[in-house]
Design an enzyme around this catalytic site. Structure first.
Site, PDB file in Angstrom:
ATOM      1  N   GLY A 239       0.765  -1.245   0.000  1.00 32.76           N
ATOM      2  CA  GLY A 239       0.000   0.000   0.000  1.00 32.76           C
ATOM      3  C   GLY A 239       0.788   1.282   0.000  1.00 32.76           C
ATOM      4  O   GLY A 239       0.199   2.362  -0.151  1.00 32.76           O
ATOM      5  N   GLU A 273       4.189  -6.720   1.659  1.00 34.37           N
ATOM      6  CA  GLU A 273       3.717  -7.059   0.308  1.00 34.37           C
ATOM      7  C   GLU A 273       3.651  -5.811  -0.565  1.00 34.37           C
ATOM      8  O   GLU A 273       2.567  -5.421  -1.013  1.00 34.37           O
ATOM      9  CB  GLU A 273       2.321  -7.688   0.379  1.00 34.37           C
ATOM     10  CG  GLU A 273       2.225  -8.964   1.190  1.00 34.37           C
ATOM     11  CD  GLU A 273       0.774  -9.410   1.403  1.00 34.37           C
ATOM     12  OE1 GLU A 273      -0.161  -8.607   1.156  1.00 34.37           O
ATOM     13  OE2 GLU A 273       0.576 -10.555   1.816  1.00 34.37           O
ATOM     14  N   PRO A 274       4.781  -5.156  -0.816  1.00 34.20           N
ATOM     15  CA  PRO A 274       4.721  -3.952  -1.645  1.00 34.20           C
ATOM     16  C   PRO A 274       4.474  -4.285  -3.113  1.00 34.20           C
ATOM     17  O   PRO A 274       5.028  -5.251  -3.625  1.00 34.20           O
ATOM     18  CB  PRO A 274       6.112  -3.334  -1.461  1.00 34.20           C
ATOM     19  CG  PRO A 274       7.000  -4.482  -1.136  1.00 34.20           C
ATOM     20  CD  PRO A 274       6.157  -5.491  -0.397  1.00 34.20           C
ATOM     21  N   GLY A 275       3.635  -3.507  -3.757  1.00 32.77           N
ATOM     22  CA  GLY A 275       3.399  -3.653  -5.187  1.00 32.77           C
ATOM     23  C   GLY A 275       3.789  -2.354  -5.869  1.00 32.77           C
ATOM     24  O   GLY A 275       4.907  -2.198  -6.358  1.00 32.77           O
ATOM     25  N   ARG A 276       2.864  -1.393  -5.838  1.00 29.38           N
ATOM     26  CA  ARG A 276       3.057  -0.114  -6.514  1.00 29.38           C
ATOM     27  C   ARG A 276       4.415   0.524  -6.201  1.00 29.38           C
ATOM     28  O   ARG A 276       5.097   1.023  -7.092  1.00 29.38           O
ATOM     29  CB  ARG A 276       1.937   0.842  -6.066  1.00 29.38           C
ATOM     30  CG  ARG A 276       1.932   2.179  -6.785  1.00 29.38           C
ATOM     31  CD  ARG A 276       0.968   3.156  -6.090  1.00 29.38           C
ATOM     32  NE  ARG A 276      -0.331   2.593  -5.835  1.00 29.38           N
ATOM     33  CZ  ARG A 276      -1.361   2.659  -6.682  1.00 29.38           C
ATOM     34  NH1 ARG A 276      -1.242   3.305  -7.812  1.00 29.38           N
ATOM     35  NH2 ARG A 276      -2.518   2.093  -6.360  1.00 29.38           N
ATOM     36  N   ARG A 312      -5.856   4.223 -15.491  1.00 31.12           N
ATOM     37  CA  ARG A 312      -5.853   4.882 -14.182  1.00 31.12           C
ATOM     38  C   ARG A 312      -6.503   6.269 -14.188  1.00 31.12           C
ATOM     39  O   ARG A 312      -7.279   6.582 -13.287  1.00 31.12           O
ATOM     40  CB  ARG A 312      -4.440   4.941 -13.601  1.00 31.12           C
ATOM     41  CG  ARG A 312      -3.825   3.550 -13.377  1.00 31.12           C
ATOM     42  CD  ARG A 312      -2.573   3.582 -12.523  1.00 31.12           C
ATOM     43  NE  ARG A 312      -2.893   3.981 -11.166  1.00 31.12           N
ATOM     44  CZ  ARG A 312      -2.767   5.187 -10.685  1.00 31.12           C
ATOM     45  NH1 ARG A 312      -2.279   6.159 -11.415  1.00 31.12           N
ATOM     46  NH2 ARG A 312      -3.127   5.452  -9.459  1.00 31.12           N
ATOM     47  N   CYS A 344     -13.539   5.708 -28.585  1.00 30.01           N
ATOM     48  CA  CYS A 344     -14.858   6.335 -28.649  1.00 30.01           C
ATOM     49  C   CYS A 344     -15.521   6.354 -27.275  1.00 30.01           C
ATOM     50  O   CYS A 344     -16.522   5.653 -27.043  1.00 30.01           O
ATOM     51  CB  CYS A 344     -15.734   5.589 -29.642  1.00 30.01           C
ATOM     52  SG  CYS A 344     -14.879   5.296 -31.188  1.00 30.01           S
TER      53      CYS A 344
HETATM   54  C1  LIG Z   1      -2.822  -5.180  -4.043  1.00 28.18           C
HETATM   55  C2  LIG Z   1      -2.291  -5.823  -2.835  1.00 28.18           C
HETATM   56  C3  LIG Z   1      -1.011  -5.482  -2.368  1.00 28.18           C
HETATM   57  C4  LIG Z   1      -0.153  -4.436  -3.017  1.00 28.18           C
HETATM   58  O1  LIG Z   1      -0.696  -3.162  -2.928  1.00 28.18           O
HETATM   59  P1  LIG Z   1       0.168  -1.903  -3.394  1.00 28.18           P
HETATM   60  O2  LIG Z   1      -0.674  -0.734  -3.062  1.00 28.18           O
HETATM   61  O3  LIG Z   1       0.402  -2.044  -4.853  1.00 28.18           O
HETATM   62  O4  LIG Z   1       1.444  -1.937  -2.605  1.00 28.18           O
HETATM   63  C5  LIG Z   1      -0.538  -6.141  -1.254  1.00 28.18           C
HETATM   64  N1  LIG Z   1      -1.284  -7.091  -0.617  1.00 28.18           N
HETATM   65  C6  LIG Z   1      -2.512  -7.430  -1.043  1.00 28.18           C
HETATM   66  C7  LIG Z   1      -3.275  -8.467  -0.307  1.00 28.18           C
HETATM   67  C8  LIG Z   1      -3.065  -6.809  -2.162  1.00 28.18           C
HETATM   68  O5  LIG Z   1      -4.288  -7.152  -2.565  1.00 28.18           O
END
Ligand SMILES: *Cc1c(COP(=O)(O)O)cnc(C)c1O
Length: 424
Positions: A239, A273-276, A312, A344
């Site tokens: 997050g 659990e970093p993503g973004r 986005r 469109c």
């Molecule tokens: C989407 C998600 C993440 C990653 O979120 P980011 O905002 O991209 O860091 C981590 N854990 C879980 C369970 C998610 O669904």
């Protein structure tokens, strides 16, 4: 340090001019900097030094095999939300033991595949899933390591569509009902409860929601232990926010300091659990101007990337910085414009009311911070081929997902047998 910058008036990704990639690959395309991916990873890895913690890349943010591989080679695990993502993680070389399976609605068939592949941990989000997973594990004669994801009911202070930790969100088990859920899980013969998980939202730019959520989960862990559960792991989720415009997201060091302080003495192995945060700023979308349409109120710059490539702005009202690939002079007068795609739909825009130096047909623009939730959310709406993905590493670049041809797209479909073959 930015891995995308002007060198001699031309925007580069590391040592490669974006215009050179465009000439070879065509537009639009996504471009990722391997150096930026590794730098992002190192920041996290440094942040957890001395902590009993591990990092699982939340690959739904960008699940290209080459991107996962960069993190995997540096020791990452993966946080997955589907069996498709599991197959990607394994194909990119992430050991199954380092995979965490998250998600609000996993099917029995998916749980079975995950257990057969021996993923390390399954984060369960409902009492129904507890029972389904126990049954599936029983069928396979295995025991499943689970955490239960709780919803701590805190406001992440982010966009409504990416807030996940409020009572009204579909995610996790209401923290007030968590003890019953743990009791239920504890009675299942084929499940081994190993911890608690949370994930409160995305693009957080304040540490306060994390602090509040950890305090609530910490109290819960105390109660659960008093109830006789062994809680060894605390999965904090992802997050952390990035810079799109002028946000001031916390540093990883500050984030870890808060986590370390609030979890001190808890004796839990932590998971992040970093993503973004790992991929967002490491990627850009490059597009070519098709034409410029001057209007009374504002000018429309119509480019060859659209909402199907990057949804986005349309979906989250997201603001992405847009820069010309050829650097404009500092004293150039800007023009108020909307940067829009050819689709469109009135919702098809990449930026609105933006002051940019004058652009002309054939000019290239770079849409910044597009590495997360960009290519993975793309569709082929309007029969637009998925934009290719390119990775740059130093002075090298390679296509890591080619643009499909229209023929390939058409070949994926078929006429029902009762129709005459089409006359061609
Ligand atoms: C989407 C998600 C993440 C990653 O979120 P980011 O905002 O991209 O860091 C981590 N854990 C879980 C369970 C998610 O669904």
């Amino acid at each position: 340090m930015s891995f995308f910058k002007y060198q001699n008036g031309a925007m580069h990704a590391e040592g490669v001019a974006l215009a050179a990639i465009a000439a070879q690959v065509g537009t639009p395309f996504y471009c990722y900097s391997a150096g930026a991916l590794r730098a992002g990873w190192r920041e996290f890895a440094d942040g957890i030094k001395g902590m009993n913690a591990s990092i699982c890349y939340a690959m739904k943010a960008n699940s290209n095999l080459a991107v996962i591989r960069v993190f995997g080679e540096m020791g990452a695990g993966a946080d997955i939300v589907s069996v498709g993502e599991m197959r990607r993680a394994l194909a990119a070389g992430i050991p199954a033991q380092r995979i965490i399976y998250s998600g609000v609605g996993k099917k029995a068939s998916e749980l079975m595949e995950a257990l057969q592949a021996k993923v390390g941990q399954i984060n369960v989000e409902s009492t129904a899933e507890i029972e389904t997973l126990n049954a599936v594990a029983g069928q396979l004669g295995v025991s499943a390591d689970i955490t239960i994801r709780v919803n701590p009911d805190v406001d992440a202070g982010t966009h409504a569509k990416i807030t996940t930790g409020r009572k009204e969100n579909k995610f996790g088990i209401d923290i007030d009902l968590a003890r019953e859920a743990f009791a239920l899980a504890g009675r299942q013969p084929n499940l081994k409860v190993v911890g608690v998980a949370m994930h409160i939202g995305s693009q957080l730019t304040s540490l306060e929601p994390y602090r509040a959520a950890i305090v609530r989960v910490r109290e819960l862990i105390g109660q659960l232990r008093a109830d006789g559960h062994r809680i060894d792991r605390f999965d904090i989720g992802g997050g952390l926010g990035i810079v799109y415009a002028d946000e001031k997201p916390p540093s990883i060091a500050d984030f870890m300091a808060v986590v370390a302080k609030e979890t001190a003495g808890l004796c839990c192995e932590l998971t992040f659990e970093p993503g973004r945060r790992l991929v967002g700023e490491a990627g850009v979308l490059v597009s070519e101007v098709i034409l410029v349409k001057p209007g009374a109120a504002k000018t429309f710059v119509i480019v060859d990337a659209a909402m199907n490539d990057l949804i986005r702005p349309t979906l989250y009202e997201a603001w992405h910085d847009i820069l010309p690939v050829r650097e404009s002079r500092q004293d150039t007068a800007t023009i108020r414009c909307d940067i829009v795609g050819p689709i469109c739909e009135s919702g098809d825009f990449l930026a609105q009311n933006r002051d940019l130096p004058p652009l002309a047909a054939g000019d290239l623009v770079m849409i910044r911070s597009a590495g997360a939730y960009g290519a993975v959310m793309a569709s082929s709406y309007n029969t637009r081929p998925l934009a290719p993905e390119v990775m740059v590493d130093g002075t090298r670049f390679a296509v890591i997902r080619p643009r499909p041809t229209i023929d390939e797209m058409l070949r994926a479909e078929r006429f029902p047998p009762w129709m005459e073959p089409a006359k061609t």
